[in-house]
Design a protein around this motif. Structure first.
Motif, PDB file in Angstrom:
ATOM      1  N   LEU A 147       4.944  -5.700  12.355  1.00  0.00           N
ATOM      2  CA  LEU A 147       3.504  -5.690  12.107  1.00  0.00           C
ATOM      3  C   LEU A 147       2.759  -6.281  13.305  1.00  0.00           C
ATOM      4  N   ASP A 148       2.699  -5.527  14.384  1.00  0.00           N
ATOM      5  CA  ASP A 148       1.952  -5.974  15.549  1.00  0.00           C
ATOM      6  C   ASP A 148       0.477  -6.128  15.177  1.00  0.00           C
ATOM      7  N   PRO A 149      -0.089  -7.345  15.299  1.00  0.00           N
ATOM      8  CA  PRO A 149      -1.447  -7.563  14.787  1.00  0.00           C
ATOM      9  C   PRO A 149      -2.511  -6.717  15.471  1.00  0.00           C
ATOM     10  N   VAL A 150      -2.361  -6.452  16.759  1.00  0.00           N
ATOM     11  CA  VAL A 150      -3.353  -5.632  17.461  1.00  0.00           C
ATOM     12  C   VAL A 150      -3.340  -4.203  16.926  1.00  0.00           C
ATOM     13  N   GLN A 151      -2.139  -3.648  16.767  1.00  0.00           N
ATOM     14  CA  GLN A 151      -2.041  -2.274  16.285  1.00  0.00           C
ATOM     15  C   GLN A 151      -2.407  -2.167  14.805  1.00  0.00           C
ATOM     16  N   VAL A 152      -2.061  -3.180  14.006  1.00  0.00           N
ATOM     17  CA  VAL A 152      -2.461  -3.168  12.604  1.00  0.00           C
ATOM     18  C   VAL A 152      -3.985  -3.228  12.495  1.00  0.00           C
ATOM     19  N   LEU A 158      -5.698   0.376   3.194  1.00  0.00           N
ATOM     20  CA  LEU A 158      -5.320  -0.624   4.193  1.00  0.00           C
ATOM     21  C   LEU A 158      -3.813  -0.833   4.206  1.00  0.00           C
ATOM     22  N   ASP A 159      -3.181  -0.738   3.031  1.00  0.00           N
ATOM     23  CA  ASP A 159      -1.718  -0.805   2.969  1.00  0.00           C
ATOM     24  C   ASP A 159      -1.098   0.383   3.699  1.00  0.00           C
ATOM     25  N   VAL A 160      -1.684   1.558   3.519  1.00  0.00           N
ATOM     26  CA  VAL A 160      -1.214   2.751   4.219  1.00  0.00           C
ATOM     27  C   VAL A 160      -1.283   2.523   5.735  1.00  0.00           C
ATOM     28  N   ALA A 161      -2.395   1.966   6.198  1.00  0.00           N
ATOM     29  CA  ALA A 161      -2.582   1.742   7.631  1.00  0.00           C
ATOM     30  C   ALA A 161      -1.509   0.812   8.185  1.00  0.00           C
ATOM     31  N   ALA A 162      -1.314  -0.317   7.509  1.00  0.00           N
ATOM     32  CA  ALA A 162      -0.330  -1.285   7.992  1.00  0.00           C
ATOM     33  C   ALA A 162       1.086  -0.735   7.904  1.00  0.00           C
ATOM     34  N   ALA A 163       1.402  -0.014   6.822  1.00  0.00           N
ATOM     35  CA  ALA A 163       2.745   0.543   6.656  1.00  0.00           C
ATOM     36  C   ALA A 163       3.044   1.573   7.736  1.00  0.00           C
ATOM     37  N   SER A 164       2.046   2.344   8.118  1.00  0.00           N
ATOM     38  CA  SER A 164       2.272   3.354   9.158  1.00  0.00           C
ATOM     39  C   SER A 164       2.630   2.695  10.487  1.00  0.00           C
ATOM     40  N   VAL A 165       1.971   1.578  10.801  1.00  0.00           N
ATOM     41  CA  VAL A 165       2.278   0.837  12.029  1.00  0.00           C
ATOM     42  C   VAL A 165       3.673   0.238  11.946  1.00  0.00           C
ATOM     43  N   ALA A 166       3.990  -0.407  10.813  1.00  0.00           N
ATOM     44  CA  ALA A 166       5.299  -1.054  10.661  1.00  0.00           C
ATOM     45  C   ALA A 166       6.430  -0.040  10.779  1.00  0.00           C
ATOM     46  N   TYR A 167       6.259   1.124  10.167  1.00  0.00           N
ATOM     47  CA  TYR A 167       7.312   2.140  10.222  1.00  0.00           C
ATOM     48  C   TYR A 167       7.515   2.640  11.651  1.00  0.00           C
ATOM     49  N   ARG A 168       6.427   2.933  12.336  1.00  0.00           N
ATOM     50  CA  ARG A 168       6.541   3.456  13.702  1.00  0.00           C
ATOM     51  C   ARG A 168       7.193   2.446  14.637  1.00  0.00           C
ATOM     52  N   LEU A 169       6.779   1.186  14.551  1.00  0.00           N
ATOM     53  CA  LEU A 169       7.334   0.171  15.442  1.00  0.00           C
ATOM     54  C   LEU A 169       8.761  -0.194  15.062  1.00  0.00           C
ATOM     55  N   ALA A 170       9.073  -0.161  13.764  1.00  0.00           N
ATOM     56  CA  ALA A 170      10.447  -0.439  13.343  1.00  0.00           C
ATOM     57  C   ALA A 170      11.394   0.637  13.856  1.00  0.00           C
ATOM     58  N   ARG A 171      10.994   1.898  13.773  1.00  0.00           N
ATOM     59  CA  ARG A 171      11.811   2.985  14.296  1.00  0.00           C
ATOM     60  C   ARG A 171      12.003   2.819  15.812  1.00  0.00           C
TER      61      ARG A 171
END
Length: 313
Positions: free
Chosen positions: A16-21, A290-303
């Motif tokens: 969860l990079d705060p800037v990207q979230v 907002l959950d969708v937004a954060a989850a999309s960032v977490a998934y992309r960065l985790a991959r």
């Protein structure tokens, strides 16, 4: 990749990079204001000691996700509650489940990002003194996010427990701790991040032209009636003025004309603050977009970072 990526708490937090979230949450808020999201009313199943809420949502270009979260009282801490849950992310094109992640750090970071966006959009430029009220998970997430904004702000953490307030302040070099009233005194921005059942802010404490962000108060109002009455009010979505648990205690039954959507300020269709002396209040109730937004960032960065465990579901 065809499996479902499972992220534990530490892995979710690391992704969860705060800037990207914050950037993704801003996009989601604008999409809410433009009525581009699909988010049905929240539902909850109630057990004798708590509830289980379900919050699905779709934001075009960000994704499709659902959060399941339980809210139960904490026997070890009377008057406080535990929020536990998971967020499931799906492919918005074909419906494949993509990831399962811990809801607690995700909710904390996206909520802090939303509150920070309210400060950027509504506070007077270059605030010098910022108060963060609370010492729990959400207050700590807010302090941690402020740490990434660079020098220039004096941050004061206000709490009932002096030791916990000092611990939270320790997340940001140079931050200090005080009582709640002491932290608010003279602050140009006040972040309320508590699990209160009664107001923690008194209108008489607030400096002229202050901006107040309230993200807590799920059990009762975090702000007093005088503050709400005197302020220009902003929220994530129109339903913030509906009765709890979907809406906010402070805003329940207010006429729609009293509320402006934060996304409308972010995309320039509403001016936001109109004068230096104006009191502005952003009242957050949370929103599935907002959950969708954060989850999309977490998934992309985790991959990208090789985080998590892939399972066949």
């Amino acid at each position: 990749m065809t499996g479902v990526l499972v992220l534990d708490r530490a892995q979710t937090r690391a992704a969860l990079d705060p800037v990207q979230v914050t950037e993704a949450v801003g996009r989601a808020l604008v999409a809410i204001a433009r009525d581009e999201v699909s988010v049905p009313p929240r539902i909850a199943a109630r057990a004798p000691a708590g509830l289980l809420g379900a919050m699905p949502g779709h934001v075009p270009g960000l994704g499709l996700a659902a959060k399941l979260v339980s809210v139960f009282g904490d026997p070890a801490r009377p008057g406080r509650s535990n929020h536990r849950g998971v967020v499931a992310l799906f492919d918005e094109q074909d419906g494949r489940p993509l990831a399962l992640m811990d809801a607690e750090p995700l909710t904390a970071v996206r909520t802090a990002a939303c509150a920070t966006l309210s400060m950027r959009a509504l506070a007077r430029p270059a605030p010098r003194r910022v108060a963060v009220l609370g010492t729990g998970t959400q207050a700590r997430a807010q302090v941690a996010l402020l740490a990434g904004l660079g020098p220039g702000m004096a941050v004061v953490v206000g709490g009932r427990d002096a030791g916990r307030a000092r611990q939270a302040a320790g997340l940001l070099p140079g931050a200090s701790a005080d009582t709640v009233a002491g932290a608010v005194a003279g602050a140009e921005v006040v972040f309320c991040c508590t699990d209160t059942a009664a107001p923690v802010v008194d209108h008489s404490w607030l400096a002229p032209g202050a901006h107040v962000s309230s993200v807590g108060g799920s059990r009762g109002p975090e702000l007093d009636a005088a503050t709400v009455h005197a302020a220009s009010l902003f929220a994530e979505w129109p339903g913030a003025a509906s009765p709890p648990p979907a809406g906010a205690h402070e805003l329940a039954d207010l006429p729609a004309r009293r509320l402006t959507l934060l996304g409308a300020v972010l995309d320039g269709t509403h001016p936001g603050r109109r004068s230096p002396e104006e009191l502005t209040v952003f009242k957050s109730t949370g929103h599935a977009a907002l959950d969708v937004a954060a989850a999309s960032v977490a998934y992309r960065l985790a991959r990208a970072g090789g985080l998590g465990t892939e399972v066949d579901l």
